[in-house]
Write a protein that holds these residues in place. Structure first.
Motif, PDB file in Angstrom:
ATOM      1  N   LYS A  17     -16.857   3.265 -19.265  1.00 25.56           N
ATOM      2  CA  LYS A  17     -18.250   3.408 -19.717  1.00 25.56           C
ATOM      3  C   LYS A  17     -19.126   2.287 -19.163  1.00 25.56           C
ATOM      4  N   THR A  18     -18.590   1.066 -19.165  1.00 21.74           N
ATOM      5  CA  THR A  18     -19.341  -0.059 -18.607  1.00 21.74           C
ATOM      6  C   THR A  18     -19.693   0.188 -17.150  1.00 21.74           C
ATOM      7  N   GLY A  19     -18.734   0.725 -16.407  1.00 24.48           N
ATOM      8  CA  GLY A  19     -18.913   0.900 -14.972  1.00 24.48           C
ATOM      9  C   GLY A  19     -19.849   2.017 -14.565  1.00 24.48           C
ATOM     10  N   LEU A  20     -20.237   2.872 -15.506  1.00 20.57           N
ATOM     11  CA  LEU A  20     -21.130   3.987 -15.163  1.00 20.57           C
ATOM     12  C   LEU A  20     -22.414   3.509 -14.506  1.00 20.57           C
ATOM     13  N   GLU A  21     -22.889   2.327 -14.898  1.00 22.55           N
ATOM     14  CA  GLU A  21     -24.179   1.857 -14.395  1.00 22.55           C
ATOM     15  C   GLU A  21     -24.141   1.484 -12.913  1.00 22.55           C
ATOM     16  N   VAL A  22     -22.964   1.264 -12.346  1.00 20.43           N
ATOM     17  CA  VAL A  22     -22.899   0.890 -10.926  1.00 20.43           C
ATOM     18  C   VAL A  22     -22.534   2.078 -10.033  1.00 20.43           C
ATOM     19  N   ILE A  23     -22.371   3.261 -10.639  1.00 23.29           N
ATOM     20  CA  ILE A  23     -22.018   4.458  -9.876  1.00 23.29           C
ATOM     21  C   ILE A  23     -23.214   5.409  -9.859  1.00 23.29           C
ATOM     22  N   PRO A  24     -23.966   5.440  -8.769  1.00 23.01           N
ATOM     23  CA  PRO A  24     -25.078   6.386  -8.706  1.00 23.01           C
ATOM     24  C   PRO A  24     -24.589   7.815  -8.504  1.00 23.01           C
ATOM     25  N   ASP A  25     -25.393   8.767  -8.897  1.00 29.32           N
ATOM     26  CA  ASP A  25     -25.048  10.167  -8.637  1.00 29.32           C
ATOM     27  C   ASP A  25     -24.946  10.369  -7.128  1.00 29.32           C
ATOM     28  N   GLY A  26     -23.906  11.056  -6.704  1.00 33.48           N
ATOM     29  CA  GLY A  26     -23.686  11.269  -5.273  1.00 33.48           C
ATOM     30  C   GLY A  26     -22.938  10.139  -4.590  1.00 33.48           C
ATOM     31  N   ALA A  27     -22.438   9.168  -5.359  1.00 30.81           N
ATOM     32  CA  ALA A  27     -21.781   7.998  -4.772  1.00 30.81           C
ATOM     33  C   ALA A  27     -20.517   8.372  -4.011  1.00 30.81           C
ATOM     34  N   ARG A  28     -20.362   7.712  -2.883  1.00 33.21           N
ATOM     35  CA  ARG A  28     -19.121   7.794  -2.102  1.00 33.21           C
ATOM     36  C   ARG A  28     -18.403   6.460  -2.303  1.00 33.21           C
ATOM     37  N   ILE A  29     -17.254   6.540  -2.960  1.00 31.89           N
ATOM     38  CA  ILE A  29     -16.575   5.352  -3.481  1.00 31.89           C
ATOM     39  C   ILE A  29     -15.303   5.088  -2.684  1.00 31.89           C
ATOM     40  N   LEU A  30     -15.113   3.836  -2.285  1.00 32.75           N
ATOM     41  CA  LEU A  30     -13.858   3.424  -1.662  1.00 32.75           C
ATOM     42  C   LEU A  30     -13.022   2.686  -2.691  1.00 32.75           C
ATOM     43  N   THR A  31     -11.725   3.004  -2.764  1.00 36.47           N
ATOM     44  CA  THR A  31     -10.817   2.261  -3.629  1.00 36.47           C
ATOM     45  C   THR A  31      -9.539   1.961  -2.879  1.00 36.47           C
ATOM     46  N   HIS A  32      -8.828   0.935  -3.350  1.00 34.46           N
ATOM     47  CA  HIS A  32      -7.622   0.454  -2.678  1.00 34.46           C
ATOM     48  C   HIS A  32      -6.501   0.354  -3.693  1.00 34.46           C
ATOM     49  N   CYS A  33      -5.297   0.702  -3.284  1.00 32.62           N
ATOM     50  CA  CYS A  33      -4.114   0.713  -4.132  1.00 32.62           C
ATOM     51  C   CYS A  33      -4.297   1.733  -5.263  1.00 32.62           C
ATOM     52  N   ASN A  34      -3.658   1.504  -6.402  1.00 30.81           N
ATOM     53  CA  ASN A  34      -3.794   2.401  -7.539  1.00 30.81           C
ATOM     54  C   ASN A  34      -4.106   1.607  -8.787  1.00 30.81           C
TER      55      ASN A  34
ATOM     56  N   ALA B  29     -18.912  12.231 -16.807  1.00 22.60           N
ATOM     57  CA  ALA B  29     -20.334  12.196 -17.149  1.00 22.60           C
ATOM     58  C   ALA B  29     -21.169  13.165 -16.312  1.00 22.60           C
ATOM     59  N   GLY B  30     -20.526  13.869 -15.382  1.00 22.93           N
ATOM     60  CA  GLY B  30     -21.221  14.880 -14.584  1.00 22.93           C
ATOM     61  C   GLY B  30     -21.804  14.358 -13.281  1.00 22.93           C
ATOM     62  N   LYS B  31     -21.464  13.124 -12.921  1.00 23.67           N
ATOM     63  CA  LYS B  31     -21.965  12.597 -11.656  1.00 23.67           C
ATOM     64  C   LYS B  31     -21.209  13.226 -10.482  1.00 23.67           C
ATOM     65  N   ASN B  32     -21.943  13.539  -9.441  1.00 22.84           N
ATOM     66  CA  ASN B  32     -21.363  14.146  -8.242  1.00 22.84           C
ATOM     67  C   ASN B  32     -20.837  13.030  -7.350  1.00 22.84           C
ATOM     68  N   ILE B  33     -19.557  12.729  -7.461  1.00 26.41           N
ATOM     69  CA  ILE B  33     -18.978  11.607  -6.725  1.00 26.41           C
ATOM     70  C   ILE B  33     -17.860  12.092  -5.810  1.00 26.41           C
ATOM     71  N   SER B  34     -17.541  11.272  -4.831  1.00 29.73           N
ATOM     72  CA  SER B  34     -16.379  11.510  -3.977  1.00 29.73           C
ATOM     73  C   SER B  34     -15.704  10.177  -3.710  1.00 29.73           C
ATOM     74  N   VAL B  35     -14.428  10.217  -3.424  1.00 33.02           N
ATOM     75  CA  VAL B  35     -13.623   9.002  -3.308  1.00 33.02           C
ATOM     76  C   VAL B  35     -12.889   8.987  -1.973  1.00 33.02           C
ATOM     77  N   TYR B  36     -12.888   7.826  -1.331  1.00 31.84           N
ATOM     78  CA  TYR B  36     -11.996   7.548  -0.209  1.00 31.84           C
ATOM     79  C   TYR B  36     -10.893   6.638  -0.735  1.00 31.84           C
ATOM     80  N   ALA B  37      -9.666   7.083  -0.657  1.00 28.38           N
ATOM     81  CA  ALA B  37      -8.514   6.309  -1.132  1.00 28.38           C
ATOM     82  C   ALA B  37      -7.766   5.744   0.065  1.00 28.38           C
ATOM     83  N   CYS B  38      -7.681   4.417   0.140  1.00 26.72           N
ATOM     84  CA  CYS B  38      -6.895   3.784   1.195  1.00 26.72           C
ATOM     85  C   CYS B  38      -5.409   3.990   0.907  1.00 26.72           C
ATOM     86  N   GLU B  39      -4.634   4.225   1.936  1.00 21.74           N
ATOM     87  CA  GLU B  39      -3.205   4.517   1.726  1.00 21.74           C
ATOM     88  C   GLU B  39      -2.458   3.339   1.089  1.00 21.74           C
TER      89      GLU B  39
END
Length: 354
Positions: free
Chosen positions: A144-161, A183-193
């Protein structure tokens, strides 16, 4: 539609045993295994059958409680000595992740003032269940805290799990992503191997696909190109230990942070307050070095000569000046500016426990 949350660690005090999802087998095989002894649990942690900072905290707490339930002792001092010895065995499994020590110490502290063995066993079970329940609540709060840094349509990179598999459920970095999706935000994720053990490829993609979240798998070396192309809006990772001047996370995190700063992309860390070791600094932390064969082979396939020297640290340190903010259950903090606030929050939590 989001599926029921994963719960990778379950404590069964009535058996007694600890059930866990064997993470080394995913995504090929979903298997739940059982640890009935402390050596069983320690071995599962060492081989990364159980992994992820918050999950290690849960495993450590449950491990101490399991020891209390199975220890054969005729006197309270003998009982406490044996449980303490088992706790030390668990501490030695992973030297970097501070949550492991937090979970162990939380249960040990709960039993130390016991007057009888039975009272100690009861307190140990209650304290272990507190660790798991607290982590579940905390991860949802981080999301919930992190919702404020994720805009609608965000393309998010994450590493590990840093997902449900690394926690009691929901996740830290993936908890933020799950909460944004919910929350209904249109997001997509790039996951590093996430070489060498492919936690991103094997675990993060499996979790996100399971929840119907748009995810694309990339090799670790592709992240910078995506940033240069303007295809990444924000980076979110987890943490294994946060000290006053750095964040320790899976090896490769520092590289992504440097690239994110170069391309003016926000770089966030999602972690519970229990991951902070605010009295320490980078130079004080031992980074775990793992088996060279993890690099010479990938899931049984040879990728390098048997006689080639290998350097295989499990984690790296990202200096705090590269981090836009640390997303916690209490808000988003930056270091070193908020170090005193964090100390006061942790002190308040300790006082509540006592």
């Amino acid at each position: 539609m989001t599926m029921e949350p994963l719960r990778p660690i379950l404590f069964h005090p009535h058996i007694p045993s600890i059930e866990y999802i064997e993470q080394t087998l995913l995504p090929d095989i979903y298997e739940v295994r059982t640890a009935r002894t402390i050596p069983d649990l320690a071995e599962a942690i060492k081989r990364l059958g159980i992994r992820g900072a918050p999950a290690l905290g849960c495993a450590g707490g449950c491990g101490v409680a399991l020891s209390a339930l199975i220890t054969k002792a005729d006197s309270l001092p003998e009982f406490l000595d044996q449980v303490g010895s088992d706790a030390d065995l668990l501490r030695k499994t992973r030297p970097t992740a501070v949550n492991l020590f937090y979970g162990i110490d939380h249960v040990l502290t709960a039993i130390m003032s016991s007057q009888t063995i039975e009272e100690a066993k009861s307190r140990a079970v209650d304290a272990a269940e507190e660790v798991i329940d607290a982590d579940r609540r905390t991860c949802h709060a981080i999301g919930k805290t992190g919702l404020e840094v994720i805009p609608d349509g965000a393309r998010i990179l994450t590493h590990c799990n840093a997902g449900a598999l690394a926690c009691a459920e929901w996740g830290t970095a993936l908890g933020v992503i799950r909460s944004a999706h919910e929350a209904g935000k249109n997001i997509s994720v790039y996951a590093c191997e996430t070489r060498p053990l492919l936690q991103g490829a094997r675990l993060t993609t499996w979790e996100l696909l399971r929840d119907g979240i748009d995810v694309t798998l990339i090799t670790d070396s592709m992240a910078a190109v995506l940033m240069r192309k303007g295809a990444i809006d924000v980076v979110i990772v987890g943490a294994d230990r946060i000290v006053s001047d750095a964040v320790f996370n899976k090896i490769g995190t520092y590289m992504h942070a440097v690239c994110a700063q170069t391309h003016t992309i926000p770089f966030y860390v999602a972690a519970p307050l229990s991951t902070f070791d605010e009295e320490s600094c980078e130079d004080m932390v031992i980074i775990e070095e793992r088996d060279p064969q993890e690099v010479r082979k990938v899931r049984g396939c040879v990728t390098g000569p048997d006689n080639v020297p290998v350097w295989n640290p499990a984690f790296d340190a990202t200096p705090v000046h590269l981090i836009s903010g640390i997303i916690t259950e209490y808000g988003i903090f930056t270091l070193p500016r908020d170090i005193e606030t964090i100390k006061q929050l942790k002190k308040g939590k300790d006082m509540q426990r006592h």
